[in-house]
Design a protein around this motif. Sequence first.
Motif, mmCIF file in Angstrom:
data_model
loop_
_atom_site.group_PDB
_atom_site.id
_atom_site.type_symbol
_atom_site.label_atom_id
_atom_site.label_comp_id
_atom_site.label_asym_id
_atom_site.label_seq_id
_atom_site.Cartn_x
_atom_site.Cartn_y
_atom_site.Cartn_z
ATOM 1 N N GLN A 38 0.836 -1.039 0.159
ATOM 2 C CA GLN A 38 0.028 0.120 0.127
ATOM 3 C C GLN A 38 0.895 1.278 0.071
ATOM 4 N N LEU A 39 1.953 1.046 0.385
ATOM 5 C CA LEU A 39 3.020 2.326 0.665
ATOM 6 C C LEU A 39 3.894 2.283 -0.846
ATOM 7 N N PRO A 40 4.392 3.565 -1.184
ATOM 8 C CA PRO A 40 5.058 3.991 -1.958
ATOM 9 C C PRO A 40 6.495 3.168 -1.894
ATOM 10 N N SER A 41 7.070 2.549 -3.091
ATOM 11 C CA SER A 41 8.343 1.806 -2.722
ATOM 12 C C SER A 41 9.057 2.054 -4.067
ATOM 13 N N PRO A 42 9.768 3.145 -3.765
ATOM 14 C CA PRO A 42 11.081 3.364 -4.817
ATOM 15 C C PRO A 42 12.087 2.717 -4.426
ATOM 16 N N GLN A 43 12.560 1.826 -5.269
ATOM 17 C CA GLN A 43 13.789 0.937 -4.892
ATOM 18 C C GLN A 43 15.093 1.423 -5.611
ATOM 19 N N VAL A 44 16.169 0.755 -5.307
ATOM 20 C CA VAL A 44 17.501 1.108 -5.904
ATOM 21 C C VAL A 44 17.601 -0.212 -6.789
ATOM 22 N N ASN A 45 17.986 -0.140 -7.874
ATOM 23 C CA ASN A 45 17.972 -1.427 -8.766
ATOM 24 C C ASN A 45 19.504 -1.672 -8.698
ATOM 25 N N LEU A 46 19.666 -3.154 -8.882
ATOM 26 C CA LEU A 46 20.982 -3.493 -8.839
ATOM 27 C C LEU A 46 21.748 -4.130 -9.995
ATOM 28 N N GLY A 47 22.823 -3.603 -10.341
ATOM 29 C CA GLY A 47 23.351 -3.907 -11.461
ATOM 30 C C GLY A 47 23.730 -5.562 -11.981
ATOM 31 N N LEU A 48 24.238 -5.709 -13.045
ATOM 32 C CA LEU A 48 24.431 -7.254 -13.328
ATOM 33 C C LEU A 48 25.292 -7.815 -12.474
ATOM 34 N N ASP A 49 26.279 -6.992 -11.810
ATOM 35 C CA ASP A 49 27.518 -7.587 -11.081
ATOM 36 C C ASP A 49 26.796 -7.923 -9.689
ATOM 37 N N LEU A 50 25.809 -7.322 -9.313
ATOM 38 C CA LEU A 50 25.077 -7.331 -8.121
ATOM 39 C C LEU A 50 23.923 -8.446 -7.794
ATOM 40 N N ALA A 51 23.039 -8.207 -8.904
ATOM 41 C CA ALA A 51 21.703 -8.936 -8.912
ATOM 42 C C ALA A 51 22.019 -10.247 -9.783
ATOM 43 N N GLY A 52 23.105 -10.447 -10.487
ATOM 44 C CA GLY A 52 23.235 -11.361 -11.421
ATOM 45 C C GLY A 52 22.587 -11.053 -12.827
ATOM 46 N N GLY A 53 22.614 -12.069 -13.633
ATOM 47 C CA GLY A 53 22.099 -11.724 -14.871
ATOM 48 C C GLY A 53 22.749 -12.077 -16.224
ATOM 49 N N MET A 187 26.740 -4.483 -27.140
ATOM 50 C CA MET A 187 26.795 -5.046 -25.703
ATOM 51 C C MET A 187 25.336 -5.031 -25.101
ATOM 52 N N VAL A 188 24.895 -6.018 -24.585
ATOM 53 C CA VAL A 188 23.705 -5.937 -23.722
ATOM 54 C C VAL A 188 23.801 -6.779 -22.358
ATOM 55 N N GLN A 189 23.538 -5.970 -21.270
ATOM 56 C CA GLN A 189 23.455 -6.615 -20.002
ATOM 57 C C GLN A 189 22.120 -6.461 -19.431
ATOM 58 N N VAL A 190 21.587 -7.440 -19.047
ATOM 59 C CA VAL A 190 20.226 -7.523 -18.519
ATOM 60 C C VAL A 190 20.120 -7.990 -17.104
ATOM 61 N N PRO A 191 20.321 -7.074 -15.990
ATOM 62 C CA PRO A 191 20.278 -7.745 -14.403
ATOM 63 C C PRO A 191 19.021 -8.629 -14.106
ATOM 64 N N GLY A 192 19.154 -9.694 -13.429
ATOM 65 C CA GLY A 192 17.980 -10.471 -12.819
ATOM 66 C C GLY A 192 17.693 -11.232 -13.852
ATOM 67 N N VAL A 354 27.801 -13.427 -30.554
ATOM 68 C CA VAL A 354 29.054 -13.773 -30.754
ATOM 69 C C VAL A 354 29.669 -14.286 -29.243
ATOM 70 N N ASP A 355 28.899 -13.983 -28.118
ATOM 71 C CA ASP A 355 29.466 -13.957 -26.807
ATOM 72 C C ASP A 355 28.495 -14.121 -25.920
ATOM 73 N N GLU A 356 28.108 -14.941 -24.974
ATOM 74 C CA GLU A 356 27.363 -14.703 -23.956
ATOM 75 C C GLU A 356 27.916 -15.098 -22.624
ATOM 76 N N SER A 357 27.410 -14.758 -21.426
ATOM 77 C CA SER A 357 27.875 -15.017 -20.285
ATOM 78 C C SER A 357 26.729 -14.645 -19.162
ATOM 79 N N THR A 358 26.585 -15.471 -18.105
ATOM 80 C CA THR A 358 25.658 -15.346 -17.135
ATOM 81 C C THR A 358 26.448 -15.219 -15.876
ATOM 82 N N VAL A 359 25.871 -14.247 -14.984
ATOM 83 C CA VAL A 359 26.458 -13.944 -13.691
ATOM 84 C C VAL A 359 25.374 -14.341 -12.719
ATOM 85 N N SER A 360 25.848 -15.482 -11.926
ATOM 86 C CA SER A 360 24.718 -16.068 -10.946
ATOM 87 C C SER A 360 24.306 -14.986 -9.980
#
Length: 532
Positions: A38-53, A187-192, A354-360
């Motif tokens: 019910q309350l506003p919930s602004p969030q800090v998004n975590l980057g690829l190196d923190l959230a994985g992705g 280069m495409v990086q998608v956190p989460g 040409v290259d792909e990687s996944t950060v856990s």
Amino acid sequence: MLDFPVWKRIWVWALTLIVAACSLPTLVTQLGGTWPSQLPSPQVNLGLDLAGGSQLLLEAQPSDVAKQRLETMNETVRTRMRDAKPRIQIGDVSTANGRLSFLLEDPSQLDAAREALLPALNGTGSVREWDLQVVDGSRFVLSQTQQGLDQAVTQAMDSATEVVRKRIDALGTREPTIVREGAKRIMVQVPGLQNPQQLKDLLGKTAELEFKLVDTTALQSDIAQGIVPPGDEIVPYAPGTPGAGTSIAVKRLGGIRGDTLTNAQQTNEPQTNEPVVSIQFNGQGADKFGRLTTENVNKPFAIILDGQVLSAPNINEPILGGSAIISGSFTTQSANELAIQLRSGALPVKLTVVDESTVSAELGADSIHKGAIAMLVGTVIIVLLIAAAYGRFGIYADLAVIINVLMILGVMAVFDTTLTLPGIAGFVLTIGTAVDANVLINERIREERRRGRKPFQAVDLGYKEASRTIFDANITHVIAATLMFMFGSGPIKGFAVVLMIGIVTSVFTAVYLTRMWVALWLRRARPADINI
């Protein structure tokens, strides 16, 4: 400097508490709690190196751009020769060896043909895109210039980057990083996102939609052997469609491209309830589509996506209004993905992974844990040292440092900023910057006391004189952070963002907030001396 009327105190406290409160949703969720919906919930998004992705490196082939430009020029040549007054008759147009050539049936029309083609050679820019040669007095040969091709590749990659961004945004993924690397890579990086297959499927398709007339005179036996009438091309059916495994012949020119689409949505066909894609053309596309269907009633036309036939329905009646339905044995997910691709536009050039990687996520959690420990240890040591060195004034400085951290998180949450591992380093740096400001102020107050000034005067002069140095130093920091943000990418930008936010909040807490606390204490306690 130490005059704080009621309205100013209310303003400072309100700003401090509101911005600091914006950090609470992030802190609660990161600590494993649940923030009330019910309350506003602004969030800090975590980057690829923190959230994985997932991270993909996409590459385009300049030869694809050259091929597309040849096809476009082929259409342009035919159109300009047909629209010339009088009409200029030409033979078959050849695109062999990467050059476009055609023969004039009437050599006396040489000058008229050259005049008709000249505007198309330079395109819309100042770079000459095509070279024109006349061989044997009647054959025109057009070849692409290197500058024109380089410019076309750059434009195609810029457009492709924007299309990739739109497609990923349509998935609802937050804060992807999409940057050009070199002349032909993205280069495409998608956190989460832990499974990159959906992303690869979405970005690997060009989504080039075409409507072309089917040549019913071509024999299926000839098509199987690669033989078609002049002006036709062979297009296979897409896997999963009723005609899969076979091909049809379509008219190479005279169709409609999907670049005039304005909207595409996944829906269900009313009679069969099967997933389909509903499309809408703009005014120009609607006119061309209406004219195509009006002139070819009772003839089949092929719906082609990325060089494969989805279906080849019969035109039973003119289709006016600019709306149409694409069917092709879709599932709900595949129809929705196609709608996303069509809405975001066709890729101007095919991109391959040409290259792909996944950060856990575990690696990201470990980074957060270690970064938090580093920040916590540094903060505790600084808090103890400042409190021991400056007493009451040190405690005010410690409170300001804690509030500064909360305000940085709050500002980042409000502006939907992404926090990366370098961003945590920026956090630690801003803590030191905030403490440095308080050290300058307190040392200046000490100096004024040693000169014999009374407590009130010493504090007033201490804040006034130290503030100049603080502002000068932080302006330099802001300039450096701005340059890093403008010219850096990825981790450097993450560091710069946190640094800029931290500079602003540290100046506010160190100069304004602590000064208000000190001023209120002095007016209330009226001490004969201060322990600093």
